[in-house]
Design a protein around this motif. Structure first.
Motif, PDB file in Angstrom:
ATOM      1  N   SER A  31       0.870  -1.165   0.000  1.00  0.00           N
ATOM      2  CA  SER A  31       0.000   0.000   0.000  1.00  0.00           C
ATOM      3  C   SER A  31       0.908   1.215   0.000  1.00  0.00           C
ATOM      4  N   ILE A  32       0.823   2.030  -1.077  1.00  0.00           N
ATOM      5  CA  ILE A  32       1.748   3.148  -1.217  1.00  0.00           C
ATOM      6  C   ILE A  32       0.991   4.433  -1.521  1.00  0.00           C
ATOM      7  N   PRO A  33       1.594   5.582  -1.189  1.00  0.00           N
ATOM      8  CA  PRO A  33       0.967   6.865  -1.542  1.00  0.00           C
ATOM      9  C   PRO A  33       0.860   7.014  -3.050  1.00  0.00           C
ATOM     10  N   LEU A  34      -0.175   7.652  -3.498  1.00  0.00           N
ATOM     11  CA  LEU A  34      -0.442   7.800  -4.921  1.00  0.00           C
ATOM     12  C   LEU A  34       0.720   8.480  -5.640  1.00  0.00           C
ATOM     13  N   HIS A  35       1.348   9.454  -5.005  1.00  0.00           N
ATOM     14  CA  HIS A  35       2.402  10.204  -5.685  1.00  0.00           C
ATOM     15  C   HIS A  35       3.678   9.391  -5.879  1.00  0.00           C
ATOM     16  N   LYS A  36       3.745   8.206  -5.271  1.00  0.00           N
ATOM     17  CA  LYS A  36       4.908   7.330  -5.445  1.00  0.00           C
ATOM     18  C   LYS A  36       4.589   6.102  -6.302  1.00  0.00           C
ATOM     19  N   ALA A  37       3.429   6.087  -6.935  1.00  0.00           N
ATOM     20  CA  ALA A  37       2.935   4.868  -7.576  1.00  0.00           C
ATOM     21  C   ALA A  37       3.303   4.722  -9.046  1.00  0.00           C
ATOM     22  N   ALA A  38       3.965   5.707  -9.646  1.00  0.00           N
ATOM     23  CA  ALA A  38       4.316   5.598 -11.061  1.00  0.00           C
ATOM     24  C   ALA A  38       5.183   4.369 -11.302  1.00  0.00           C
ATOM     25  N   GLY A  39       4.803   3.578 -12.317  1.00  0.00           N
ATOM     26  CA  GLY A  39       5.554   2.387 -12.657  1.00  0.00           C
ATOM     27  C   GLY A  39       5.082   1.129 -11.973  1.00  0.00           C
ATOM     28  N   TYR A  40       4.273   1.267 -10.930  1.00  0.00           N
ATOM     29  CA  TYR A  40       3.737   0.086 -10.240  1.00  0.00           C
ATOM     30  C   TYR A  40       2.499  -0.433 -10.969  1.00  0.00           C
ATOM     31  N   ILE A  41       2.079  -1.636 -10.600  1.00  0.00           N
ATOM     32  CA  ILE A  41       0.938  -2.289 -11.230  1.00  0.00           C
ATOM     33  C   ILE A  41      -0.130  -2.550 -10.178  1.00  0.00           C
ATOM     34  N   LEU A  42      -1.358  -2.164 -10.482  1.00  0.00           N
ATOM     35  CA  LEU A  42      -2.460  -2.319  -9.527  1.00  0.00           C
ATOM     36  C   LEU A  42      -2.686  -3.785  -9.181  1.00  0.00           C
ATOM     37  N   SER A  43      -2.834  -4.062  -7.890  1.00  0.00           N
ATOM     38  CA  SER A  43      -3.119  -5.432  -7.462  1.00  0.00           C
ATOM     39  C   SER A  43      -4.612  -5.650  -7.227  1.00  0.00           C
ATOM     40  N   GLU A  44      -5.380  -4.582  -7.278  1.00  0.00           N
ATOM     41  CA  GLU A  44      -6.831  -4.696  -7.146  1.00  0.00           C
ATOM     42  C   GLU A  44      -7.492  -3.573  -7.935  1.00  0.00           C
ATOM     43  N   HIS A  45      -8.775  -3.760  -8.226  1.00  0.00           N
ATOM     44  CA  HIS A  45      -9.506  -2.742  -8.987  1.00  0.00           C
ATOM     45  C   HIS A  45      -9.566  -1.427  -8.214  1.00  0.00           C
ATOM     46  N   ILE A  46      -9.554  -0.326  -8.951  1.00  0.00           N
ATOM     47  CA  ILE A  46      -9.856   0.985  -8.377  1.00  0.00           C
ATOM     48  C   ILE A  46     -11.340   1.248  -8.615  1.00  0.00           C
ATOM     49  N   THR A  47     -12.106   1.330  -7.528  1.00  0.00           N
ATOM     50  CA  THR A  47     -13.549   1.585  -7.590  1.00  0.00           C
ATOM     51  C   THR A  47     -13.819   3.006  -7.138  1.00  0.00           C
ATOM     52  N   SER A  48     -14.616   3.719  -7.881  1.00  0.00           N
ATOM     53  CA  SER A  48     -14.844   5.126  -7.560  1.00  0.00           C
ATOM     54  C   SER A  48     -15.708   5.277  -6.309  1.00  0.00           C
ATOM     55  N   PRO A  49     -15.248   6.052  -5.333  1.00  0.00           N
ATOM     56  CA  PRO A  49     -16.058   6.302  -4.138  1.00  0.00           C
ATOM     57  C   PRO A  49     -17.085   7.412  -4.335  1.00  0.00           C
ATOM     58  N   LEU A  50     -17.073   8.041  -5.515  1.00  0.00           N
ATOM     59  CA  LEU A  50     -17.973   9.180  -5.733  1.00  0.00           C
ATOM     60  C   LEU A  50     -18.317   9.301  -7.210  1.00  0.00           C
ATOM     61  N   ASN A  51     -19.274  10.179  -7.479  1.00  0.00           N
ATOM     62  CA  ASN A  51     -19.613  10.508  -8.852  1.00  0.00           C
ATOM     63  C   ASN A  51     -18.655  11.579  -9.370  1.00  0.00           C
ATOM     64  N   VAL A  52     -18.313  11.493 -10.647  1.00  0.00           N
ATOM     65  CA  VAL A  52     -17.505  12.529 -11.294  1.00  0.00           C
ATOM     66  C   VAL A  52     -18.234  12.952 -12.571  1.00  0.00           C
ATOM     67  N   PRO A  53     -18.655  14.234 -12.667  1.00  0.00           N
ATOM     68  CA  PRO A  53     -18.582  15.243 -11.612  1.00  0.00           C
ATOM     69  C   PRO A  53     -19.498  14.889 -10.435  1.00  0.00           C
ATOM     70  N   PRO A  54     -19.195  15.437  -9.242  1.00  0.00           N
ATOM     71  CA  PRO A  54     -19.990  15.100  -8.060  1.00  0.00           C
ATOM     72  C   PRO A  54     -21.328  15.842  -8.000  1.00  0.00           C
ATOM     73  N   PHE A  55     -21.554  16.771  -8.920  1.00  0.00           N
ATOM     74  CA  PHE A  55     -22.818  17.525  -8.970  1.00  0.00           C
ATOM     75  C   PHE A  55     -22.969  18.072 -10.386  1.00  0.00           C
ATOM     76  N   ASP A  56     -24.191  18.412 -10.756  1.00  0.00           N
ATOM     77  CA  ASP A  56     -24.413  19.086 -12.039  1.00  0.00           C
ATOM     78  C   ASP A  56     -23.670  20.416 -12.021  1.00  0.00           C
ATOM     79  N   ASN A  57     -22.907  20.704 -13.083  1.00  0.00           N
ATOM     80  CA  ASN A  57     -22.179  21.972 -13.106  1.00  0.00           C
ATOM     81  C   ASN A  57     -22.146  22.537 -14.513  1.00  0.00           C
ATOM     82  N   SER A  58     -21.800  23.805 -14.580  1.00  0.00           N
ATOM     83  CA  SER A  58     -21.836  24.524 -15.850  1.00  0.00           C
ATOM     84  C   SER A  58     -20.600  24.227 -16.686  1.00  0.00           C
TER      85      SER A  58
END
Length: 413
Positions: A31-58
């Motif tokens: 488990s590593i900080p995101l800013h140190k993760a370049a070059g590594y390979i995900l060992s599990e899926h990244i699931t979104s904890p939120l909607n993007v965008p999180p609200f209707d916007n202009s």
């Protein structure tokens, strides 16, 4: 029985099948900080904890309105302002509009945004003289990514294309596979380390240098064991040291049939050999096997042969062992050759070439020059392999050939 088996040489496809048949990905994770993760390979899926965008916007700087309030003859008074990070409070009153900026939350009651270039400012408010569409210029909640969506699959290699996406979800730490540990060494009394003076009969060890560069480009942790002399005792000790510390051991040289080539003998003692000779050129004496803990690849001693076999065989093996499930072999396609190519039937030939697109939008290719397995300068000008079939003979200018553009491992930046 195939021609490969009759001749004692394994085809490239058969070699790849054997090479990838048993090895599986490492299972150790971090488990590593995101800013140190370049070059590594995900060992599990990244699931979104939120909607993007999180609200209707202009999507525009302009004015938010109720579509039913639009009237090309009558201006709408401005009820207030909505900025990114500073929303308009409450619901938009009937018959009015709100000044809104790009990225601002859509106020309650607003269902359409009119860009400011399509409006007119009057003393009595804002006039909307142009036709509009209901819902235009509004970015909807979850339009890009919905909450609980799988954003990136396990096995994805992380770079600048993926890391900002993860950052946009507010995820600060991720789970990845540890980096593959690869031990590398060269064998031969004739080899001298780069930077040291050459003695009579010596050459510089460019193979280990090239292999290390490619391993680092593939984001492996490299254990460099240096140059090992032609001594069975020292070679045996090196193999044991490498096997104890690495997931994969790569040697260069010592895999042909010379009197001082002890690699095969030692592998028979401390491991097992999967295959030894390939029906490719350059790169016939390539070895693959298993030590007690690590897998083993023995590259030929000639520098071009070592690079070609690393690219065609070791590269996909490293992807498999690293858990990089999305790695794909470089694509091959047809091109017209602009120069004659020397070739004898018997082995699949990887010649170095310079590919380009002609004035008719068609691929063409010319040789990079001398194709000897010792001529490493061919890689410095080439951008592709010219892949000539095993049974094919010499090629004359104008014939169609198969080319394989270099992927980032060999491609010039």
């Amino acid at each position: 029985m195939s021609q490969c088996q009759v001749s004692g040489l394994l085809s490239l496809d058969e070699a790849l099948e054997k090479l990838l048949e048993k090895p599986v990905a490492i299972t150790d994770t971090l488990s590593i900080p995101l800013h140190k993760a370049a070059g590594y390979i995900l060992s599990e899926h990244i699931t979104s904890p939120l909607n993007v965008p999180p609200f209707d916007n202009s999507a525009m700087d302009g004015y938010g309105v109720r579509y039913t309030d639009l009237n090309t003859q009558s201006p709408l008074p401005i009820a207030g302002k909505a900025f990114a990070g500073v929303p308009f409070e409450g619901e938009l009153p009937q018959g009015q509009c709100v000044r809104i900026m790009t990225g601002a939350m859509i106020p309650a009651g607003v269902d359409t945004v009119i860009m400011q270039e399509e409006t007119q400012v009057t003393d009595n408010g804002i006039l909307f003289p142009h036709p509009a569409k209901l819902g235009q210029n509004i970015r909807r909640i979850g339009e890009d990514i919905k909450q609980n969506d799988i954003v990136l699959a396990a096995g994805t290699k992380l770079s600048t294309a993926q890391l900002p996406l993860i950052a946009s979800l507010g995820i600060a730490n991720i789970n990845v596979y540890r980096k593959l540990k690869v031990a590398v060494f060269s064998t031969g009394d004739e080899l001298q380390t780069i930077g040291q003076p050459l003695k009579a009969g010596q050459i510089y060890d460019t193979n280990r240098f090239a292999v290390r560069l490619m391993l680092e480009k593939l984001d492996c942790d490299v254990l460099d064991l240096g140059v090992i002399p032609d001594s069975p005792e020292k070679l045996r000790e090196t193999f044991k040291t490498a096997d104890a510390q690495a997931d994969l051991v790569i040697s260069s040289g010592g895999v042909s049939v010379g009197e001082a080539d002890y690699t095969k003998q030692i592998l028979d003692e401390i491991g097992e050999i999967g295959f030894w000779k390939l029906a490719i050129k350059p790169g016939k004496p390539f070895a693959f096997g298993r030590l007690h803990n690590a897998w083993f690849c023995g590259l030929p001693g000639n520098p071009v042969s070592a690079t070609v076999t690393f690219y065609q065989l070791v590269q996909p093996l490293i992807a498999r062992l690293s858990g990089f499930s999305q790695w794909r072999a470089p694509q091959r396609f047809h091109a017209k050759t602009c120069s004659p190519l020397k070739k004898s039937a018997g082995r699949l030939d990887f010649q170095r070439g310079i590919a380009s697109i002609n004035e008719n939008g068609e691929w063409q290719v010319t040789t990079s020059g001398h194709q000897g397995s010792h001529v490493y300068s061919s890689f410095s000008v080439a951008n592709c392999f010219i892949v000539l079939e095993r049974e094919r003979g010499k090629v004359v200018a104008g014939e169609t050939v198969t080319i394989e553009l270099f992927n980032p491992l060999l491609k010039s930046e």
